[in-house]
Design a protein around this motif. Structure first.
Motif, PDB file in Angstrom:
ATOM      1  N   TYR A   8      53.605 -40.812 -41.677  1.00 21.62           N
ATOM      2  CA  TYR A   8      52.902 -39.844 -41.677  1.00 21.62           C
ATOM      3  C   TYR A   8      51.385 -40.154 -43.344  1.00 21.62           C
ATOM      4  O   TYR A   8      51.857 -41.630 -43.593  1.00 21.62           O
ATOM      5  CB  TYR A   8      53.216 -38.530 -42.950  1.00 21.62           C
ATOM      6  CG  TYR A   8      53.395 -37.687 -41.365  1.00 21.62           C
ATOM      7  CD1 TYR A   8      53.356 -36.968 -41.234  1.00 21.62           C
ATOM      8  CD2 TYR A   8      55.500 -37.092 -41.520  1.00 21.62           C
ATOM      9  CE1 TYR A   8      53.898 -36.193 -39.874  1.00 21.62           C
ATOM     10  CE2 TYR A   8      55.835 -36.173 -40.740  1.00 21.62           C
ATOM     11  CZ  TYR A   8      54.810 -35.739 -39.730  1.00 21.62           C
ATOM     12  OH  TYR A   8      55.810 -35.267 -39.014  1.00 21.62           O
ATOM     13  N   PRO A   9      50.644 -39.602 -43.253  1.00 25.63           N
ATOM     14  CA  PRO A   9      49.797 -40.364 -44.666  1.00 25.63           C
ATOM     15  C   PRO A   9      50.453 -40.117 -45.574  1.00 25.63           C
ATOM     16  O   PRO A   9      50.253 -38.980 -46.199  1.00 25.63           O
ATOM     17  CB  PRO A   9      47.939 -39.208 -44.175  1.00 25.63           C
ATOM     18  CG  PRO A   9      48.672 -38.813 -43.254  1.00 25.63           C
ATOM     19  CD  PRO A   9      50.058 -38.656 -43.032  1.00 25.63           C
TER      20      PRO A   9
ATOM     21  N   SER B 140      52.265 -44.223 -50.805  1.00 30.07           N
ATOM     22  CA  SER B 140      53.848 -45.334 -49.813  1.00 30.07           C
ATOM     23  C   SER B 140      53.597 -43.633 -48.697  1.00 30.07           C
ATOM     24  O   SER B 140      53.096 -42.203 -49.707  1.00 30.07           O
ATOM     25  CB  SER B 140      54.619 -43.834 -50.754  1.00 30.07           C
ATOM     26  OG  SER B 140      54.897 -42.901 -51.286  1.00 30.07           O
ATOM     27  N   ARG B 141      54.141 -43.750 -47.641  1.00 26.12           N
ATOM     28  CA  ARG B 141      53.520 -42.590 -46.628  1.00 26.12           C
ATOM     29  C   ARG B 141      55.263 -42.925 -45.874  1.00 26.12           C
ATOM     30  O   ARG B 141      56.204 -42.939 -45.601  1.00 26.12           O
ATOM     31  CB  ARG B 141      52.820 -43.970 -45.350  1.00 26.12           C
ATOM     32  CG  ARG B 141      51.865 -44.583 -45.814  1.00 26.12           C
ATOM     33  CD  ARG B 141      51.641 -45.014 -44.643  1.00 26.12           C
ATOM     34  NE  ARG B 141      51.101 -44.040 -43.223  1.00 26.12           N
ATOM     35  CZ  ARG B 141      49.844 -44.290 -42.790  1.00 26.12           C
ATOM     36  NH1 ARG B 141      49.470 -45.707 -42.525  1.00 26.12           N
ATOM     37  NH2 ARG B 141      50.096 -43.963 -41.245  1.00 26.12           N
ATOM     38  N   SER B 142      55.387 -40.936 -45.361  1.00 23.34           N
ATOM     39  CA  SER B 142      57.094 -41.011 -44.651  1.00 23.34           C
ATOM     40  C   SER B 142      56.496 -40.987 -42.933  1.00 23.34           C
ATOM     41  O   SER B 142      56.195 -41.045 -42.861  1.00 23.34           O
ATOM     42  CB  SER B 142      57.266 -39.714 -45.722  1.00 23.34           C
ATOM     43  OG  SER B 142      57.294 -39.089 -46.608  1.00 23.34           O
ATOM     44  N   VAL B 143      57.868 -41.691 -42.837  1.00 21.94           N
ATOM     45  CA  VAL B 143      57.994 -41.953 -41.218  1.00 21.94           C
ATOM     46  C   VAL B 143      58.224 -40.545 -40.934  1.00 21.94           C
ATOM     47  O   VAL B 143      59.375 -40.261 -41.679  1.00 21.94           O
ATOM     48  CB  VAL B 143      59.164 -43.441 -41.333  1.00 21.94           C
ATOM     49  CG1 VAL B 143      59.563 -43.597 -39.812  1.00 21.94           C
ATOM     50  CG2 VAL B 143      58.690 -44.024 -41.892  1.00 21.94           C
ATOM     51  N   SER B 144      57.669 -40.570 -40.126  1.00 19.12           N
ATOM     52  CA  SER B 144      58.261 -38.890 -38.851  1.00 19.12           C
ATOM     53  C   SER B 144      59.388 -38.906 -38.487  1.00 19.12           C
ATOM     54  O   SER B 144      60.293 -40.178 -37.900  1.00 19.12           O
ATOM     55  CB  SER B 144      56.672 -38.055 -38.451  1.00 19.12           C
ATOM     56  OG  SER B 144      56.948 -38.533 -37.050  1.00 19.12           O
ATOM     57  N   SER B 145      60.550 -37.563 -37.710  1.00 24.52           N
ATOM     58  CA  SER B 145      61.015 -37.613 -36.923  1.00 24.52           C
ATOM     59  C   SER B 145      60.735 -38.280 -35.459  1.00 24.52           C
ATOM     60  O   SER B 145      61.103 -38.217 -34.441  1.00 24.52           O
ATOM     61  CB  SER B 145      62.054 -36.436 -36.834  1.00 24.52           C
ATOM     62  OG  SER B 145      60.937 -35.362 -36.425  1.00 24.52           O
TER      63      SER B 145
ATOM     64  N   THR C 168      56.981 -28.320 -35.287  1.00 23.83           N
ATOM     65  CA  THR C 168      55.599 -28.280 -33.986  1.00 23.83           C
ATOM     66  C   THR C 168      56.491 -29.306 -32.817  1.00 23.83           C
ATOM     67  O   THR C 168      56.948 -29.111 -31.637  1.00 23.83           O
ATOM     68  CB  THR C 168      54.957 -29.176 -33.622  1.00 23.83           C
ATOM     69  OG1 THR C 168      53.632 -28.280 -35.091  1.00 23.83           O
ATOM     70  CG2 THR C 168      53.633 -29.184 -32.978  1.00 23.83           C
ATOM     71  N   TRP C 169      56.673 -30.736 -33.470  1.00 23.85           N
ATOM     72  CA  TRP C 169      57.773 -31.214 -32.571  1.00 23.85           C
ATOM     73  C   TRP C 169      59.071 -31.020 -32.220  1.00 23.85           C
ATOM     74  O   TRP C 169      59.873 -30.729 -30.741  1.00 23.85           O
ATOM     75  CB  TRP C 169      57.834 -32.993 -33.240  1.00 23.85           C
ATOM     76  CG  TRP C 169      58.449 -34.310 -31.890  1.00 23.85           C
ATOM     77  CD1 TRP C 169      59.876 -34.516 -32.472  1.00 23.85           C
ATOM     78  CD2 TRP C 169      58.336 -34.431 -31.003  1.00 23.85           C
ATOM     79  NE1 TRP C 169      60.295 -35.027 -31.528  1.00 23.85           N
ATOM     80  CE2 TRP C 169      59.156 -35.208 -30.015  1.00 23.85           C
ATOM     81  CE3 TRP C 169      57.115 -34.556 -30.380  1.00 23.85           C
ATOM     82  CZ2 TRP C 169      58.634 -35.919 -29.530  1.00 23.85           C
ATOM     83  CZ3 TRP C 169      57.237 -34.769 -28.712  1.00 23.85           C
ATOM     84  CH2 TRP C 169      58.277 -35.929 -28.707  1.00 23.85           C
ATOM     85  N   SER C 170      59.597 -30.256 -32.757  1.00 20.85           N
ATOM     86  CA  SER C 170      60.833 -29.172 -32.299  1.00 20.85           C
ATOM     87  C   SER C 170      60.885 -28.274 -31.484  1.00 20.85           C
ATOM     88  O   SER C 170      60.904 -28.260 -30.958  1.00 20.85           O
ATOM     89  CB  SER C 170      61.285 -28.614 -34.177  1.00 20.85           C
ATOM     90  OG  SER C 170      62.395 -28.168 -33.965  1.00 20.85           O
TER      91      SER C 170
ATOM     92  N   ASN D 255      53.077 -32.136 -42.982  1.00 19.19           N
ATOM     93  CA  ASN D 255      54.559 -32.774 -42.695  1.00 19.19           C
ATOM     94  C   ASN D 255      55.433 -31.632 -42.145  1.00 19.19           C
ATOM     95  O   ASN D 255      55.794 -32.223 -40.784  1.00 19.19           O
ATOM     96  CB  ASN D 255      54.829 -34.052 -44.082  1.00 19.19           C
ATOM     97  CG  ASN D 255      54.099 -34.910 -44.481  1.00 19.19           C
ATOM     98  OD1 ASN D 255      52.793 -35.579 -43.130  1.00 19.19           O
ATOM     99  ND2 ASN D 255      54.588 -36.117 -44.934  1.00 19.19           N
ATOM    100  N   ALA D 256      55.572 -30.507 -42.938  1.00 25.37           N
ATOM    101  CA  ALA D 256      56.414 -29.724 -42.077  1.00 25.37           C
ATOM    102  C   ALA D 256      56.359 -29.532 -40.975  1.00 25.37           C
ATOM    103  O   ALA D 256      56.819 -29.033 -40.580  1.00 25.37           O
ATOM    104  CB  ALA D 256      57.121 -29.292 -44.033  1.00 25.37           C
ATOM    105  N   VAL D 257      54.908 -29.250 -40.449  1.00 23.49           N
ATOM    106  CA  VAL D 257      53.767 -28.170 -39.864  1.00 23.49           C
ATOM    107  C   VAL D 257      54.228 -29.445 -39.005  1.00 23.49           C
ATOM    108  O   VAL D 257      54.113 -28.777 -37.408  1.00 23.49           O
ATOM    109  CB  VAL D 257      53.176 -27.281 -40.105  1.00 23.49           C
ATOM    110  CG1 VAL D 257      52.718 -27.125 -38.765  1.00 23.49           C
ATOM    111  CG2 VAL D 257      53.260 -26.894 -41.320  1.00 23.49           C
TER     112      VAL D 257
END
Length: 280
Positions: free
Chosen positions: A121-122, A95-100, A157-159, A151-153
């Motif tokens: 995310y992978p 399963s893959r998580s969708v980023s913001s 970074t985008w923030s 994912n958290a980093v």
């Protein structure tokens, strides 16, 4: 220590597979893996003592070309494959998580068929395969922590990027990430200057290209390993800033510096400015 072995692993999936920071490096959202989990492997190339130590010795790497083919396209399996890796001892989540992070009008291979307007995310399986393909010997039990840190980093970074983009919210309210590239062997001029002043070199560097409503803006992100305080054994400092590719980026850096030093009033849109603590 067990915790220190997880420092360098989090960027391996994105480093070379993807076509796809104002101020001093800042502690932008320290992140750490769960207390009962650690990660192993070091996808970051060694570049001398100043770059941070790699917890995995060279003999721990594996040497194979990932020669099996993905039957869906008869192409070499690897970072985007959801099939088990070589000598994999246990199943990993697919399963893959969708980023913001909103994705601009560009779709690299690892984002195809995701049905999302944001970057995805992978999975743990994809991350495991990518590390194998790059010559590292990942451990299945570490993948949960590795992917979570990765994912958290990226979210942080985008923030930090968006704190700069608020300077242009009047003309572009919804910037998007177009592409990114890992450049671990290319130290930025700013990182080299800090090194001459006695600071450690960053363990990684990314360049992110943001689509600001049709205008392409490149951001430089230097990643530093922070000091452990005993409670949060793994922390990261992110120095995020627009590259000096055009005069607008030069002006943005000057504006942000002036606002942080109280020389000009801070705009409401730029209240959350990048912090300016030095590298550790």
């Amino acid at each position: 220590s067990e915790h220190s072995r997880s420092k360098m692993v989090l960027f391996s999936f994105w480093r070379k597979d993807a076509a796809c920071a104002s101020g001093e490096p800042s502690q932008s959202g320290a992140t750490s893996p769960p207390a009962d989990q650690t990660s192993s492997g070091c996808p970051v190339k060694q570049r001398g003592a100043g770059a941070g130590e790699c917890p995995v010795r060279p003999q721990a790497q594996v040497d194979h070309p990932m020669i099996f083919l993905d039957p869906r396209n008869n192409m070499q399996a690897g970072g985007e494959s959801q099939y088990p890796g070589l000598n994999q001892s246990q199943a990993l989540p697919r399963s893959r998580s969708v980023s913001s992070i909103p994705r601009a009008d560009y779709t690299p291979g690892h984002q195809e068929n995701t049905d999302s307007q944001n970057w995805v995310y992978p999975s743990e399986q994809m991350f495991f395969n990518a590390m194998q393909r790059k010559g590292w010997k990942p451990s299945e039990k570490d993948m949960s922590s590795v992917v979570a840190i990765h994912n958290a980093v990226n979210e942080r970074t985008w923030s930090e990027v968006m704190k700069w983009e608020t300077l242009h919210c009047a003309t572009c309210a919804a910037p998007k990430l177009l592409k990114f590239q890992g450049r671990p062997d290319d130290y930025s001029p700013k990182a080299r200057i800090y090194s001459l002043l006695g600071y450690k070199l960053p363990f990684d560097r990314h360049d992110w290209v943001v689509d600001r409503c049709g205008h392409k803006v490149r951001y430089v992100i230097d990643f530093y390993v922070g000091k452990s305080d005993g409670q949060k054994p793994v922390s990261y400092f992110l120095d995020v800033r627009p590259a000096l590719d055009d005069w607008q980026s030069v002006v943005d850096r000057m504006r942000m510096s002036a606002m942080k030093n109280g020389l000009i009033p801070s705009k409401a849109a730029a209240v959350n400015q990048p912090s300016t603590s030095g590298p550790q």
